[in-house]
Design an enzyme around this catalytic site. Structure first.
Site, PDB file in Angstrom:
ATOM      1  N   LYS A   9       0.116  66.248  14.568  1.00 21.06           N
ATOM      2  CA  LYS A   9      -0.567  64.900  13.913  1.00 21.06           C
ATOM      3  C   LYS A   9      -1.881  64.737  14.656  1.00 21.06           C
ATOM      4  CE  LYS A   9       3.984  62.428  13.274  1.00 21.06           C
ATOM      5  NZ  LYS A   9       4.405  61.020  13.285  1.00 21.06           N
ATOM      6  N   TYR A  49       4.634  60.505   3.370  1.00 19.58           N
ATOM      7  CA  TYR A  49       5.332  59.598   3.878  1.00 19.58           C
ATOM      8  C   TYR A  49       6.177  58.559   2.879  1.00 19.58           C
ATOM      9  CZ  TYR A  49       3.875  60.603   8.669  1.00 19.58           C
ATOM     10  OH  TYR A  49       3.544  61.168  10.127  1.00 19.58           O
ATOM     11  N   ASN A 112       3.352  59.940  18.276  1.00 21.31           N
ATOM     12  CA  ASN A 112       4.207  60.828  18.868  1.00 21.31           C
ATOM     13  C   ASN A 112       4.122  62.282  18.360  1.00 21.31           C
ATOM     14  OD1 ASN A 112       4.893  60.684  16.010  1.00 21.31           O
ATOM     15  ND2 ASN A 112       7.231  60.013  16.264  1.00 21.31           N
ATOM     16  N   HIS A 115       5.363  66.252  13.602  1.00 24.19           N
ATOM     17  CA  HIS A 115       6.294  65.768  12.537  1.00 24.19           C
ATOM     18  C   HIS A 115       7.056  67.122  12.160  1.00 24.19           C
ATOM     19  CE1 HIS A 115       8.111  64.537   8.488  1.00 24.19           C
ATOM     20  NE2 HIS A 115       7.787  65.993   8.446  1.00 24.19           N
ATOM     21  N   GLU A 126       8.717  69.225   1.573  1.00 24.83           N
ATOM     22  CA  GLU A 126       7.417  69.334   2.628  1.00 24.83           C
ATOM     23  C   GLU A 126       6.550  70.478   2.405  1.00 24.83           C
ATOM     24  OE1 GLU A 126       8.628  65.514   5.246  1.00 24.83           O
ATOM     25  OE2 GLU A 126       8.746  67.279   5.886  1.00 24.83           O
TER      26      GLU A 126
END
Ligand code: IDP
Ligand code: MG
Length: 149
Positions: A9, A49, A112, A115, A126
């Site tokens: 990310k 998302y 975080n 992903h 995805e």
């Protein structure tokens, strides 16, 4: 053999941790079959998302993921979908085990770092969302017989 979608990310890329993430997946023995730096559009972010659309943090997820480039990857290997989640660690980095990517590098649930697809259906959708078929390489690492019995 399974394939999964993994993304460093914006926080991970900005902090210079993309190489470390790639190194961990390589060292474990997984095979890289797709890799690109992406400036994420709002449309792609909302689609990725989509499952979190009703959550209060959906807006901040979308604005964060579009704020700076991400490194999108497809990794292949034995049980790679769940194994990648193990390497990644718990969603909240402050609770993630040491030795995991989030446990070693993260502080906050909204930062975080990474992903990873959470199941077979998600991995397939995805991968298809982020990559064209011709962006995925079929290749045989010379190390295969030293990694798999
Ligand atoms: P995961 O990334 O471990 O699969 P998910 O539950 O799928 O976790 O949530 C997607 C992302 O949304 C998380 O990685 C995290 O960045 C963010 N997120 C999840 N729960 C919260 C929360 O309670 N507050 C803020 N952000 C959250
Ligand atoms: Mg998830």
């Amino acid at each position: 053999m399974e394939r999964t979608f993994v993304m460093v990310k914006p926080d991970g890329v900005q902090r210079g941790l993309a190489g470390n993430v790639i190194a961990r997946f390589e060292a474990k023995g997984f095979k890289l079959v797709g890799l690109k730096l992406v400036s994420v559009s709002k449309e792609l972010a909302e689609e990725h998302y989509g499952v979190h659309k009703e959550r209060p943090f959906f807006g901040s997820l979308v604005s964060f993921i579009t704020s700076s480039p991400v490194v999108a990857m497809v990794w292949e290997g034995k049980n790679v979908i769940s194994a990648a989640r193990t390497l990644i660690g718990a969603t909240n980095p402050i609770e993630a085990a040491p030795g995991t990517i989030r446990g070693d590098f993260g502080m906050d649930i909204g930062r975080n770092l990474i992903h990873g697809s959470d199941g077979a259906d998600t991995a397939a959708s995805e991968i298809a969302l982020w990559f064209n078929e011709d962006e995925l390489a079929s290749w045989e690492p010379a190390t295969t017989s030293w990694l798999y019995e």
